[in-house]
Design a protein around this motif. Structure first.
Motif, mmCIF file in Angstrom:
data_model
loop_
_atom_site.group_PDB
_atom_site.id
_atom_site.type_symbol
_atom_site.label_atom_id
_atom_site.label_comp_id
_atom_site.label_asym_id
_atom_site.label_seq_id
_atom_site.Cartn_x
_atom_site.Cartn_y
_atom_site.Cartn_z
ATOM 1 N N ASP A 62 0.843 -1.191 0.000
ATOM 2 C CA ASP A 62 0.000 0.000 0.000
ATOM 3 C C ASP A 62 0.890 1.257 0.000
ATOM 4 O O ASP A 62 2.065 1.191 0.376
ATOM 5 C CB ASP A 62 -0.909 0.009 1.236
ATOM 6 N N MET A 63 0.334 2.367 -0.445
ATOM 7 C CA MET A 63 0.993 3.688 -0.433
ATOM 8 C C MET A 63 2.380 3.712 -1.082
ATOM 9 O O MET A 63 3.353 4.197 -0.483
ATOM 10 C CB MET A 63 1.116 4.220 0.996
ATOM 11 N N PRO A 64 2.551 3.203 -2.284
ATOM 12 C CA PRO A 64 3.887 3.230 -2.911
ATOM 13 C C PRO A 64 4.333 4.656 -3.238
ATOM 14 O O PRO A 64 3.553 5.474 -3.711
ATOM 15 C CB PRO A 64 3.692 2.407 -4.186
ATOM 16 N N LYS A 65 5.617 4.931 -2.955
ATOM 17 C CA LYS A 65 6.192 6.252 -3.227
ATOM 18 C C LYS A 65 7.645 6.091 -3.679
ATOM 19 O O LYS A 65 8.355 5.189 -3.214
ATOM 20 C CB LYS A 65 6.177 7.121 -1.961
ATOM 21 N N PHE A 66 8.089 6.997 -4.531
ATOM 22 C CA PHE A 66 9.488 6.991 -4.957
ATOM 23 C C PHE A 66 10.390 7.528 -3.846
ATOM 24 O O PHE A 66 10.085 8.545 -3.219
ATOM 25 C CB PHE A 66 9.683 7.861 -6.199
ATOM 26 N N VAL A 67 11.487 6.812 -3.616
ATOM 27 C CA VAL A 67 12.542 7.305 -2.726
ATOM 28 C C VAL A 67 13.549 8.098 -3.569
ATOM 29 O O VAL A 67 14.075 9.121 -3.143
ATOM 30 C CB VAL A 67 13.253 6.145 -1.999
ATOM 31 N N ASP A 68 13.811 7.595 -4.753
ATOM 32 C CA ASP A 68 14.588 8.292 -5.779
ATOM 33 C C ASP A 68 14.206 7.685 -7.120
ATOM 34 O O ASP A 68 13.165 7.019 -7.224
ATOM 35 C CB ASP A 68 16.101 8.220 -5.499
ATOM 36 N N GLU A 69 15.010 7.874 -8.142
ATOM 37 C CA GLU A 69 14.661 7.377 -9.477
ATOM 38 C C GLU A 69 14.605 5.855 -9.556
ATOM 39 O O GLU A 69 13.854 5.297 -10.360
ATOM 40 C CB GLU A 69 15.679 7.897 -10.509
ATOM 41 N N ASN A 70 15.371 5.175 -8.717
ATOM 42 C CA ASN A 70 15.494 3.719 -8.843
ATOM 43 C C ASN A 70 14.911 2.925 -7.682
ATOM 44 O O ASN A 70 14.986 1.693 -7.689
ATOM 45 C CB ASN A 70 16.967 3.327 -9.013
ATOM 46 N N ASN A 71 14.361 3.620 -6.693
ATOM 47 C CA ASN A 71 13.847 2.912 -5.523
ATOM 48 C C ASN A 71 12.456 3.402 -5.132
ATOM 49 O O ASN A 71 12.196 4.605 -5.133
ATOM 50 C CB ASN A 71 14.803 3.082 -4.339
ATOM 51 N N ILE A 72 11.615 2.427 -4.777
ATOM 52 C CA ILE A 72 10.238 2.710 -4.384
ATOM 53 C C ILE A 72 9.987 2.096 -3.014
ATOM 54 O O ILE A 72 10.423 0.963 -2.740
ATOM 55 C CB ILE A 72 9.243 2.112 -5.409
ATOM 56 N N ALA A 73 9.309 2.821 -2.155
ATOM 57 C CA ALA A 73 8.966 2.300 -0.819
ATOM 58 C C ALA A 73 7.463 2.059 -0.744
ATOM 59 O O ALA A 73 6.679 2.760 -1.395
ATOM 60 C CB ALA A 73 9.405 3.284 0.259
ATOM 61 N N TYR A 74 7.044 1.087 0.057
ATOM 62 C CA TYR A 74 5.613 0.831 0.250
ATOM 63 C C TYR A 74 5.393 0.196 1.617
ATOM 64 O O TYR A 74 6.331 -0.302 2.265
ATOM 65 C CB TYR A 74 5.043 -0.041 -0.874
ATOM 66 N N VAL A 75 4.159 0.218 2.069
ATOM 67 C CA VAL A 75 3.790 -0.347 3.362
ATOM 68 C C VAL A 75 3.277 -1.771 3.169
ATOM 69 O O VAL A 75 2.560 -2.060 2.214
ATOM 70 C CB VAL A 75 2.684 0.516 4.032
ATOM 71 N N SER A 76 3.642 -2.676 4.092
ATOM 72 C CA SER A 76 3.182 -4.072 4.011
ATOM 73 C C SER A 76 3.178 -4.714 5.402
ATOM 74 O O SER A 76 3.925 -4.289 6.292
ATOM 75 C CB SER A 76 4.108 -4.870 3.086
ATOM 76 N N GLN A 77 2.311 -5.725 5.560
ATOM 77 C CA GLN A 77 2.313 -6.508 6.797
ATOM 78 C C GLN A 77 3.267 -7.699 6.716
ATOM 79 O O GLN A 77 3.457 -8.411 7.703
ATOM 80 C CB GLN A 77 0.898 -7.016 7.109
ATOM 81 N N LEU A 78 3.833 -7.909 5.548
ATOM 82 C CA LEU A 78 4.837 -8.972 5.419
ATOM 83 C C LEU A 78 6.019 -8.679 6.342
ATOM 84 O O LEU A 78 6.366 -7.508 6.545
ATOM 85 C CB LEU A 78 5.320 -9.059 3.962
ATOM 86 N N PRO A 79 6.639 -9.701 6.917
ATOM 87 C CA PRO A 79 6.482 -11.136 6.614
ATOM 88 C C PRO A 79 5.477 -11.877 7.505
ATOM 89 O O PRO A 79 5.395 -13.112 7.441
ATOM 90 C CB PRO A 79 7.894 -11.666 6.851
ATOM 91 N N TRP A 80 4.710 -11.148 8.349
ATOM 92 C CA TRP A 80 3.835 -11.819 9.297
ATOM 93 C C TRP A 80 2.411 -11.924 8.768
ATOM 94 O O TRP A 80 1.913 -11.046 8.093
ATOM 95 C CB TRP A 80 3.854 -11.092 10.646
ATOM 96 N N LEU A 81 1.764 -13.040 9.166
ATOM 97 C CA LEU A 81 0.382 -13.256 8.750
ATOM 98 C C LEU A 81 -0.617 -12.967 9.865
ATOM 99 O O LEU A 81 -1.762 -12.604 9.599
ATOM 100 C CB LEU A 81 0.188 -14.703 8.273
ATOM 101 N N ASN A 82 -0.203 -13.142 11.097
ATOM 102 C CA ASN A 82 -1.133 -13.016 12.218
ATOM 103 C C ASN A 82 -0.844 -11.810 13.111
ATOM 104 O O ASN A 82 -1.170 -11.804 14.290
ATOM 105 C CB ASN A 82 -1.100 -14.299 13.058
ATOM 106 N N LYS A 83 -0.185 -10.780 12.526
ATOM 107 C CA LYS A 83 0.082 -9.545 13.254
ATOM 108 C C LYS A 83 -0.517 -8.360 12.507
ATOM 109 O O LYS A 83 -0.652 -8.395 11.287
ATOM 110 C CB LYS A 83 1.593 -9.317 13.424
ATOM 111 N N THR A 84 -0.862 -7.315 13.253
ATOM 112 C CA THR A 84 -1.379 -6.090 12.623
ATOM 113 C C THR A 84 -0.272 -5.070 12.396
ATOM 114 O O THR A 84 -0.511 -4.015 11.805
ATOM 115 C CB THR A 84 -2.469 -5.452 13.500
ATOM 116 N N THR A 85 0.918 -5.391 12.866
ATOM 117 C CA THR A 85 2.056 -4.482 12.682
ATOM 118 C C THR A 85 2.386 -4.346 11.199
ATOM 119 O O THR A 85 2.330 -5.322 10.447
ATOM 120 C CB THR A 85 3.299 -4.998 13.424
ATOM 121 N N LYS A 86 2.750 -3.142 10.815
ATOM 122 C CA LYS A 86 3.075 -2.872 9.409
ATOM 123 C C LYS A 86 4.558 -2.508 9.301
ATOM 124 O O LYS A 86 5.158 -1.993 10.240
ATOM 125 C CB LYS A 86 2.193 -1.735 8.874
#
Length: 263
Positions: free
Chosen positions: A187-211
């Motif tokens: 979710d919420m993908p954004k450019f850090v610079d020309e070659n890198n993108i950051a995004y939010v994810s709950q990975l690597p956990w399946l049973n946690k609400t931490t992002k």
């Protein structure tokens, strides 16, 4: 004054007096005549001068209007040239919910740069790289990140599976989203610079609400977890000189392209 009689006792005296009066009268007439002539000359000169000033003022007004008209004409000409040299077009993307958007770019002097998405009131999340040469669109229904370059090349850069350190697939994107639509894969993908993108994810956990914050490197086509950033409330803000601004449970952090995190 009448002429005195020659037989008068004071004849000489009266004649002198008479001559003096005549001379004074003549002198007075000359003074009055000269004064009237000088006054008339001054008035004429003043009138001519005033007339000349009025003519000069009118010339200035005409000249100013002419210059103003020329400036407007030149401005319109420059605006027309600018419009002719700047062209807008875009690349259409159809999202999984059926919505169509267009990534609009502007071309000037054969140089293209992304500017915005159309329709302007679209709620679709997107971001444009600092150079304007790349853009990403977030397809929310299926939680996928779509990359578009300035030449119209469209790629799905979503992390399709989470792989363990030994190389085995632990979580598959499509299966996880179908089983748990509320799970945040990306979710919420954004450019850090020309070659890198950051995004939010709950990975690597399946049973946690931490992002967590993940990054995608475009040249290497790799996804990486930034372990130093996590939170129940995690928001990717905007790019600044210090890096990509991230709010993690009320704390402000900055992510750089090399993965470094600062406060």
């Amino acid at each position: 004054m009448g002429k005195p009689s020659i037989f008068s006792k004071d004849y000489e005296k009266k004649m002198r007096r008479r001559r003096g009066i005549i001379i004074l009268s003549i002198f007075a007439v000359i003074l009055l005549t000269s004064g009237a002539w000088l006054l008339g000359k001054v008035k004429v000169k003043s009138f001519v001068s005033s007339k000349k000033e009025n003519i000069e003022d009118k010339k200035k007004v005409v000249e100013n209007k002419k210059n103003e008209k020329n400036a407007i004409t030149e401005g319109n000409k420059n605006e027309k040239v600018s419009k002719e040299t700047k062209k807008t077009d875009g690349y259409e993307i159809k999202l999984s919910n059926g919505e169509k958007i267009k990534l609009v770019y502007e071309e000037e002097n054969n140089v293209k740069k992304f500017k915005y998405i159309y329709p302007l009131d679209s709620k679709v999340k997107y971001d444009i790289s600092p150079s304007g040469k790349k853009a990403i669109v977030y397809d929310e229904k299926v939680q996928k990140i779509i990359s578009v370059d300035i030449n119209g090349k469209i790629l799905d850069i979503t992390n399709t599976k989470y792989v363990s350190t030994d190389g085995s697939v632990i979580i598959n994107h499509d299966e996880q989203i179908q089983a748990r639509p509320d799970y945040i894969w990306c979710d919420m993908p954004k450019f850090v610079d020309e070659n890198n993108i950051a995004y939010v994810s709950q990975l690597p956990w399946l049973n946690k609400t931490t992002k967590y914050i993940w990054t995608y490197n475009i040249p290497n086509n790799t996804h990486m977890n930034i372990q130093s950033i996590s939170g129940e409330e995690l928001t990717i803000d905007k790019l600044s000189d210090k890096g990509l601004k991230i709010l993690a449970d009320g704390k402000t952090l900055f992510l750089k392209a090399n993965g470094e995190v600062t406060e």
